[in-house]
Design a protein around this motif. Structure first.
Motif, PDB file in Angstrom:
ATOM      1  N   PRO A   1       7.117  20.303 -10.763  1.00 46.66           N
ATOM      2  CA  PRO A   1       6.391  21.710 -10.189  1.00 46.66           C
ATOM      3  C   PRO A   1       5.021  21.208  -9.763  1.00 46.66           C
ATOM      4  N   GLY A   2       4.503  22.160  -8.792  1.00 47.53           N
ATOM      5  CA  GLY A   2       3.119  22.171  -8.571  1.00 47.53           C
ATOM      6  C   GLY A   2       2.292  22.668  -9.746  1.00 47.53           C
ATOM      7  N   PHE A   3       1.966  21.663 -10.791  1.00 49.95           N
ATOM      8  CA  PHE A   3       1.130  22.015 -11.985  1.00 49.95           C
ATOM      9  C   PHE A   3      -0.248  22.561 -11.432  1.00 49.95           C
ATOM     10  N   TRP A   4      -0.636  22.199 -10.213  1.00 53.31           N
ATOM     11  CA  TRP A   4      -2.200  22.585 -10.031  1.00 53.31           C
ATOM     12  C   TRP A   4      -2.148  24.025  -9.344  1.00 53.31           C
ATOM     13  N   GLU A   5      -0.974  24.576  -8.987  1.00 57.09           N
ATOM     14  CA  GLU A   5      -0.765  25.997  -8.631  1.00 57.09           C
ATOM     15  C   GLU A   5       0.323  26.704  -9.107  1.00 57.09           C
ATOM     16  N   ALA A   6       0.060  27.123 -10.351  1.00 56.49           N
ATOM     17  CA  ALA A   6       1.065  27.905 -11.040  1.00 56.49           C
ATOM     18  C   ALA A   6       1.157  29.180 -10.898  1.00 56.49           C
ATOM     19  N   GLY A   7       0.230  29.941  -9.939  1.00 57.42           N
ATOM     20  CA  GLY A   7       0.133  31.272  -9.609  1.00 57.42           C
ATOM     21  C   GLY A   7      -0.924  31.454  -8.814  1.00 57.42           C
ATOM     22  N   PRO A   8      -0.779  30.779  -7.688  1.00 60.47           N
ATOM     23  CA  PRO A   8      -2.288  30.723  -6.928  1.00 60.47           C
ATOM     24  C   PRO A   8      -2.270  32.018  -5.994  1.00 60.47           C
ATOM     25  N   VAL A   9      -3.359  32.445  -6.004  1.00 55.54           N
ATOM     26  CA  VAL A   9      -3.972  34.002  -5.376  1.00 55.54           C
ATOM     27  C   VAL A   9      -4.615  33.508  -3.949  1.00 55.54           C
ATOM     28  N   VAL A  10      -4.057  34.500  -3.248  1.00 55.62           N
ATOM     29  CA  VAL A  10      -4.702  34.414  -1.584  1.00 55.62           C
ATOM     30  C   VAL A  10      -5.578  35.672  -1.725  1.00 55.62           C
ATOM     31  N   HIS A  11      -6.762  35.410  -1.464  1.00 59.37           N
ATOM     32  CA  HIS A  11      -7.635  36.460  -1.291  1.00 59.37           C
ATOM     33  C   HIS A  11      -7.934  37.078  -0.042  1.00 59.37           C
ATOM     34  N   GLY A  12      -8.388  38.488  -0.077  1.00 56.30           N
ATOM     35  CA  GLY A  12      -8.928  39.103   1.173  1.00 56.30           C
ATOM     36  C   GLY A  12     -10.361  39.201   0.754  1.00 56.30           C
ATOM     37  N   PHE A  13     -11.142  38.377   1.697  1.00 53.71           N
ATOM     38  CA  PHE A  13     -12.625  38.260   1.549  1.00 53.71           C
ATOM     39  C   PHE A  13     -13.258  39.145   2.743  1.00 53.71           C
ATOM     40  N   PHE A  14     -14.333  39.855   2.266  1.00 56.17           N
ATOM     41  CA  PHE A  14     -15.346  40.665   2.944  1.00 56.17           C
ATOM     42  C   PHE A  14     -16.632  40.284   2.996  1.00 56.17           C
ATOM     43  N   ASN A  15     -17.399  40.352   4.264  1.00 56.53           N
ATOM     44  CA  ASN A  15     -18.773  40.300   4.098  1.00 56.53           C
ATOM     45  C   ASN A  15     -19.389  41.165   3.243  1.00 56.53           C
ATOM     46  N   LEU A  16     -20.489  40.951   2.222  1.00 56.87           N
ATOM     47  CA  LEU A  16     -20.529  41.668   1.387  1.00 56.87           C
ATOM     48  C   LEU A  16     -21.403  43.004   1.904  1.00 56.87           C
ATOM     49  N   GLU A  17     -22.314  42.903   2.722  1.00 57.63           N
ATOM     50  CA  GLU A  17     -22.951  43.786   3.291  1.00 57.63           C
ATOM     51  C   GLU A  17     -22.240  44.765   4.160  1.00 57.63           C
ATOM     52  N   LYS A  18     -21.063  44.161   4.768  1.00 57.40           N
ATOM     53  CA  LYS A  18     -20.211  45.142   5.593  1.00 57.40           C
ATOM     54  C   LYS A  18     -19.517  45.856   4.489  1.00 57.40           C
ATOM     55  N   TYR A  19     -18.952  45.166   3.691  1.00 55.69           N
ATOM     56  CA  TYR A  19     -17.955  45.941   2.599  1.00 55.69           C
ATOM     57  C   TYR A  19     -18.720  47.177   1.815  1.00 55.69           C
ATOM     58  N   ASN A  20     -19.874  46.915   1.749  1.00 55.74           N
ATOM     59  CA  ASN A  20     -20.970  47.819   0.756  1.00 55.74           C
ATOM     60  C   ASN A  20     -21.353  49.169   1.723  1.00 55.74           C
ATOM     61  N   ASN A  21     -21.354  48.867   3.129  1.00 51.81           N
ATOM     62  CA  ASN A  21     -21.756  49.899   3.948  1.00 51.81           C
ATOM     63  C   ASN A  21     -20.551  50.925   4.322  1.00 51.81           C
ATOM     64  N   LEU A  22     -19.464  50.583   3.937  1.00 54.97           N
ATOM     65  CA  LEU A  22     -18.138  51.262   4.169  1.00 54.97           C
ATOM     66  C   LEU A  22     -18.283  52.580   3.474  1.00 54.97           C
ATOM     67  N   PRO A  23     -17.547  53.679   3.864  1.00 53.57           N
ATOM     68  CA  PRO A  23     -17.349  54.648   3.114  1.00 53.57           C
ATOM     69  C   PRO A  23     -16.594  54.371   1.846  1.00 53.57           C
ATOM     70  N   LYS A  24     -16.725  55.060   0.800  1.00 56.73           N
ATOM     71  CA  LYS A  24     -16.246  54.838  -0.516  1.00 56.73           C
ATOM     72  C   LYS A  24     -14.680  54.964  -0.351  1.00 56.73           C
ATOM     73  N   HIS A  25     -14.099  55.826   0.315  1.00 56.45           N
ATOM     74  CA  HIS A  25     -12.820  56.129   0.463  1.00 56.45           C
ATOM     75  C   HIS A  25     -12.139  54.953   1.423  1.00 56.45           C
ATOM     76  N   TYR A  26     -12.999  54.349   2.266  1.00 55.71           N
ATOM     77  CA  TYR A  26     -12.524  53.091   3.028  1.00 55.71           C
ATOM     78  C   TYR A  26     -12.673  51.834   2.252  1.00 55.71           C
TER      79      TYR A  26
END
Length: 368
Positions: free
Chosen positions: A239-264
């Motif tokens: 098996p790929g012992f280095w990747e037993a359950g690898p996560v793919v992330h959604g990354f967002f610019n921190l400032e842009k994310y924080n400036n979104l409306p809360k429901h967004y």
């Protein structure tokens, strides 16, 4: 009250309702502002599974905001190369990325935990650690230092160990082997003699074909067959012992994310959660047929030997001790994940392992 008086008063009331409707429209528009973001993927469009996680996010966000929040998805290389996705988000070149954080472990080894570390958590454990353990909180404490906010948005499940041009039976067979391998796994295999190469998905086939590398790992049967690795390497290890359950992330610019409306922000969270679940479902549905097809075309399946697994496990433990001494972030997250993993495997061997093992025996006996 006479009829004329009633009609007059009703007309005034009706006017009030109409007026309130007119006044409410701008308020609704303010609550759902029109926003357009760009998202860069680290993957090619041809991989409908892993690239599809980004389109899942975009489609869900658009649907939940009646089209007011649009996320335009770009494949690796259309804006920036796949291995520069996080840098582009942090710098504000794009607002978002869909990628694996371990591509960027060279910037800081803590990035590896966002995806997977060798001999780490399987897919279910990863989801549990991120969503019910301390994973998401701890990782975002670190991501914030990089001007990022991250959410799990995909998982491939345990991966294959990769494609090799020759058989690999002992640790000595690994010495000097040039292998495309991502993340912290490269450092672990380097310790047992491998020469790691980090290449984006679209660059692997030509390197393997030309002999620039001797082996390559990417994901698993479905994606690997689409990329044609079986045409230039015969042996497929697991098996790929280095990747037993690898996560793919959604990354967002921190400032842009924080400036979104809360429901967004909440809508993005829900969209990423859907992408996370849907990707795992796609791989579980598509890999069985793909592995049968690969074998029918001449692919030779081989397990890594116990000697190789044990040597790599020991190398990983030594490296984690070294990195924990160097990086407070790494140590804090490693210690937390290790404690979580000990309890998770205690339970898994009672429930999942015993049931799955019994059912696999039935499958091999032709009783399913």
């Amino acid at each position: 009250m006479d009829r004329r008086s009633f009609i007059k008063k009703a007309g005034v009331a009706g006017t009030g309702v109409a007026a309130s409707t007119v006044l409410a429209a701008p308020a609704i528009a303010q609550e759902n502002p029109k926003i357009t973001w760009r998202l860069t993927s680290s993957f090619p469009k041809s991989l409908d599974t892993i690239y599809g996680g980004a389109t899942d996010i975009a489609e869900r966000v658009a649907a939940a905001t009646d089209g007011n929040f649009q996320i335009q998805v770009f494949a690796a290389g259309e804006i920036v190369p796949g291995l520069q996705a996080v840098d582009a988000v942090a710098a504000g070149t794009v607002e978002a990325a869909h990628t694996t954080s371990y591509y960027f472990w060279g910037k800081e080894p803590t990035f590896a935990f966002g995806t997977a570390i060798p001999f780490g958590l399987n897919a279910r454990m990863s989801n549990a650690w991120f969503n019910q353990g301390n994973g998401n909180t701890l990782m975002n404490e670190f991501f914030a230092t990089q001007n990022l906010y991250g959410l799990p948005a995909g998982n491939t499940g345990v991966q294959m160990g990769g494609w090799f041009r020759k058989e690999i039976n002992t640790v000595d067979d690994l010495k000097g082997l040039k292998m495309r391998i991502a993340g912290l796994a490269g450092k672990v295999l380097e310790k047992v003699g491998v020469v790691p190469q980090q290449l984006a998905g679209g660059d692997i086939y030509p390197a393997l074909e030309k002999g620039t590398i001797d082996a390559a790992e990417f994901v698993g049967p479905y994606d690997d067959s689409k990329l044609g690795f079986h045409k230039v390497a015969k042996y497929y290890y697991y098996p790929g012992f280095w990747e037993a359950g690898p996560v793919v992330h959604g990354f967002f610019n921190l400032e842009k994310y924080n400036n979104l409306p809360k429901h967004y922000q909440a809508i993005i969270t829900d969209a990423c959660a859907f992408a996370n679940t849907n990707m795992m479902a796609k791989y579980d549905a598509k890999n069985p047929a793909a592995i049968k097809q690969l074998v029918s075309e001449g692919t030779v399946l081989r397990p890594f030997s116990q000697e190789i697994m044990e040597a790599c496990y020991q190398a990983a433990i030594e490296i984690y001790a070294e990195l924990s001494a160097q990086s407070p972030f790494f140590k804090k997250i490693y210690d937390d994940q290790l404690a979580f993993k000990k309890d998770a495997y205690l339970w898994a061997q009672l429930g999942e392992y015993t049931f799955d093992t019994f059912m696999m025996i039935q499958q091999r006996a032709g009783k399913l």
